[in-house]
Design a protein around this motif. Structure first.
Motif, short mmCIF file in Angstrom:
data_model
loop_
_atom_site.label_atom_id
_atom_site.label_comp_id
_atom_site.label_asym_id
_atom_site.label_seq_id
_atom_site.Cartn_x
_atom_site.Cartn_y
_atom_site.Cartn_z
N ILE B 6 53.42 37.02 45.79
CA ILE B 6 52.90 35.76 46.38
C ILE B 6 54.04 35.22 47.17
N THR B 7 53.78 34.70 48.64
CA THR B 7 54.94 33.92 49.33
C THR B 7 54.44 32.51 49.37
N VAL B 8 55.62 31.56 49.11
CA VAL B 8 55.24 30.11 49.21
C VAL B 8 56.25 29.75 50.13
N ASP B 46 52.44 41.01 37.30
CA ASP B 46 51.44 41.90 37.02
C ASP B 46 50.25 40.95 36.24
N ILE B 47 49.11 41.35 36.30
CA ILE B 47 47.94 40.91 35.64
C ILE B 47 46.99 41.82 35.18
N ASP B 48 46.65 41.56 33.85
CA ASP B 48 45.67 42.79 33.24
C ASP B 48 44.39 41.92 33.50
N ALA B 49 43.51 42.48 34.40
CA ALA B 49 42.26 42.13 34.52
C ALA B 49 41.37 43.13 35.01
N ALA B 50 40.06 42.85 34.61
CA ALA B 50 38.93 44.03 34.93
C ALA B 50 38.86 44.17 36.27
N THR B 51 39.10 43.27 37.03
CA THR B 51 38.42 43.27 38.32
C THR B 51 39.52 42.73 39.37
N LYS B 52 39.58 43.35 40.66
CA LYS B 52 40.40 42.55 41.62
C LYS B 52 40.17 41.09 41.87
N GLN B 53 38.79 40.79 41.97
CA GLN B 53 38.35 39.35 42.21
C GLN B 53 38.97 38.52 40.79
N VAL B 58 43.10 34.47 39.06
CA VAL B 58 44.20 34.13 38.31
C VAL B 58 45.53 33.93 39.06
N THR B 59 45.56 34.68 40.14
CA THR B 59 46.90 34.35 41.21
C THR B 59 46.62 33.09 42.08
N GLU B 60 45.33 33.01 42.44
CA GLU B 60 45.14 31.53 43.24
C GLU B 60 45.44 30.37 42.31
N GLU B 61 44.87 30.39 41.19
CA GLU B 61 45.28 29.41 40.04
C GLU B 61 46.50 29.04 39.78
N ALA B 62 47.41 30.49 39.62
CA ALA B 62 48.94 30.20 39.33
C ALA B 62 49.62 29.46 40.74
N CYS B 63 49.03 29.87 41.68
CA CYS B 63 49.66 29.24 43.04
C CYS B 63 49.33 27.78 42.86
N LYS B 64 48.05 27.42 42.74
CA LYS B 64 47.79 26.04 42.88
C LYS B 64 48.48 25.18 41.87
N LYS B 65 48.41 25.74 40.53
CA LYS B 65 49.11 24.80 39.83
C LYS B 65 50.36 24.83 39.33
N TYR B 75 50.87 28.74 50.86
CA TYR B 75 51.03 30.04 49.93
C TYR B 75 50.03 31.10 50.59
N LEU B 76 50.56 32.38 50.39
CA LEU B 76 49.79 33.29 50.44
C LEU B 76 49.86 34.61 49.82
N PHE B 77 49.17 35.50 49.33
CA PHE B 77 49.28 36.30 48.33
C PHE B 77 48.39 37.59 48.62
N THR B 78 48.94 38.76 48.05
CA THR B 78 48.11 40.01 48.20
C THR B 78 48.22 40.61 46.74
N VAL B 79 46.85 41.12 46.42
CA VAL B 79 46.73 41.80 45.14
C VAL B 79 46.25 43.14 45.18
N GLU B 80 47.13 43.93 44.51
CA GLU B 80 46.77 45.38 44.76
C GLU B 80 46.63 46.27 43.38
N GLU B 81 45.90 47.27 43.23
CA GLU B 81 45.58 47.74 41.70
C GLU B 81 46.45 48.46 41.66
N ARG B 82 47.17 48.72 40.58
CA ARG B 82 48.28 49.63 40.14
C ARG B 82 47.78 50.47 38.83
N THR B 83 48.09 51.98 38.80
CA THR B 83 47.37 52.59 37.74
C THR B 83 48.69 53.03 36.83
#
Lengths: 83, 83
Positions: B6-8, B46-53, B58-65, B75-83
């Motif tokens: 995330i970049t603010v 890091d986020i434990d989530a079932a899907t990228k959406q 969750v990321t968007e909510e953290a940025c806003k709140k 703000y802008l952010f990228t989300v990528e999957e990590r194994t």
């Protein structure tokens, strides 16, 4: 003119108390799935330079001398031309 | 697991005194070609989530709140999957 975007972040091995505090705040807001929060700096700047190489050199020097603590932090940057 | 970056950063119309101070410091170090320095925050988590959406939500909510002041900052952010 060139535009640099710099990211400075603590090395993975360095404890990040600010990140820990933010992590607790996120959990308090209801998002328990978030962990391993790391806080860093983002810097943007413009450079008057003849070439991209020169702009990259100035950016690298600013990172080394000013933005990053080389013992604890890593930095990365991108430089793009703007008209 | 998903990893968010995330970049603010202050909106372009908002004066950035910290950036100005850094600009003066860079000039003192001899790089007079640098101008329009803007300081922002970089956050990784890091986020434990079932899907990228879900991770993006969750990321968007953290940025806003938490991370960004919507009056003064973008703000802008990228989300990528990590194994």
């Amino acid at each position: 003119m060139f535009h640099s975007k710099i990211t400075v972040i603590l090395r993975p091995s360095i404890l990040d108390p600010q990140g820990k505090a933010v992590e607790h705040a996120i959990h308090s807001l209801g998002s328990a799935s978030v962990h391993n929060v790391r806080m860093g700096k983002h810097i943007e700047l413009d450079i008057d330079a003849a070439t991209k190489q020169e702009a990259e050199r100035v950016t690298e020097e600013a990172c080394k001398k000013l933005f990053a603590n080389p013992v604890m932090e890593d930095y990365l940057f991108t430089v793009e031309e703007r008209t």
